[in-house]
Design an enzyme around this catalytic site. Sequence first.
Site, mmCIF file in Angstrom:
data_model
loop_
_atom_site.group_PDB
_atom_site.id
_atom_site.type_symbol
_atom_site.label_atom_id
_atom_site.label_comp_id
_atom_site.label_asym_id
_atom_site.label_seq_id
_atom_site.Cartn_x
_atom_site.Cartn_y
_atom_site.Cartn_z
ATOM 1 C CG ASP A 1 -0.260 -0.412 2.515
ATOM 2 O OD1 ASP A 1 0.982 -0.401 2.561
ATOM 3 O OD2 ASP A 1 -0.954 -0.751 3.480
ATOM 4 C CG ASN B 1 -8.566 -0.911 11.978
ATOM 5 O OD1 ASN B 1 -7.634 -1.581 11.555
ATOM 6 N ND2 ASN B 1 -9.039 0.135 11.331
ATOM 7 C CG HIS C 1 -5.547 -1.835 8.783
ATOM 8 N ND1 HIS C 1 -5.672 -0.566 9.293
ATOM 9 C CD2 HIS C 1 -4.218 -2.070 8.749
ATOM 10 C CE1 HIS C 1 -4.467 -0.075 9.544
ATOM 11 N NE2 HIS C 1 -3.582 -0.962 9.227
ATOM 12 C CD GLU D 1 -8.597 1.362 7.618
ATOM 13 O OE1 GLU D 1 -8.439 0.462 8.453
ATOM 14 O OE2 GLU D 1 -8.126 2.515 7.780
#
Length: 256
Positions: free
Chosen positions: A79, A148, A150, A155
């Site tokens: 990413d 979280n 990811h 996400e």
Amino acid sequence: MEYQTASGKTIELIMVADHESTDLPGAEIVESVITSQEIGAPSIMFCTGSTPVPIYREMVNRYKNKGLSFKNVRAFMLDEYVGLPSGHPACFRTFMIDHLYGKVDFKRENIHYFDGPLEDHMGNCFRYEQALSAKGGIDLTLLGIGSNGHIAFNEPGTSPESRTRLIKLTDETRKANARFFLTPEEVPTHALSVGLANILESKAVALFAAGSKKSEIIARALAGPVTNDIPASHLQNFQGKLTVILDEAAAAGLNR
Ligand code: GLP
């Protein structure tokens, strides 16, 4: 040791004492793919963040002192932030150059970035998908995990069919990554990221986590139900070889 996830998948779980000690098993996994006769010239997707730093350090050590060469390796990133000026210290391209690409013998033409103007995100994602699937696809993906759940920048709410695309970062992720920026406002709102499908299409995946801040999400990802709310939980349906490398603090929530 073998570990069975909530979905019944048997994975290889490697436990080490602390974050620094992820270096040897991490480098070992990468080296075994690079030196595999069967694979030949491997394609590897590399993660960024603080988690892989000891692993990359050990890979550089093996290059300098043990003859490990990266010249046949095709390298990909998971990413990249959108909107940072090139060379910004927090951009993932800079991170990979500083920690690995610039310190070993990769050939420049084998390193794949989200390269075009980042505002042309459709073109960027299209070119990246083409490069990812060329030459037999990805042999190994290295992953960290966000608090979280990811993986890359997929996400909560991401479908397992997702592919390379523009992503709006959650407030939680922007807050967690603010430590790499001078001010929290400077953290970009968007990123380009490979999707869960790209990760799940790899032949092998190694997931790393260290520290007590990751223990709850590791337990939810591996010992809880598979759900788009925890993108990493889709690794429970991964068809290839999944190795999870945890330090004791990150593994604390798993029943063993
Ligand atoms: C970042 C990256 C992920 C990384 C994760 C965890 O936002 N996009 O690829 O795995 O957050 O980072 P860290 O290893 O610093 O905890």
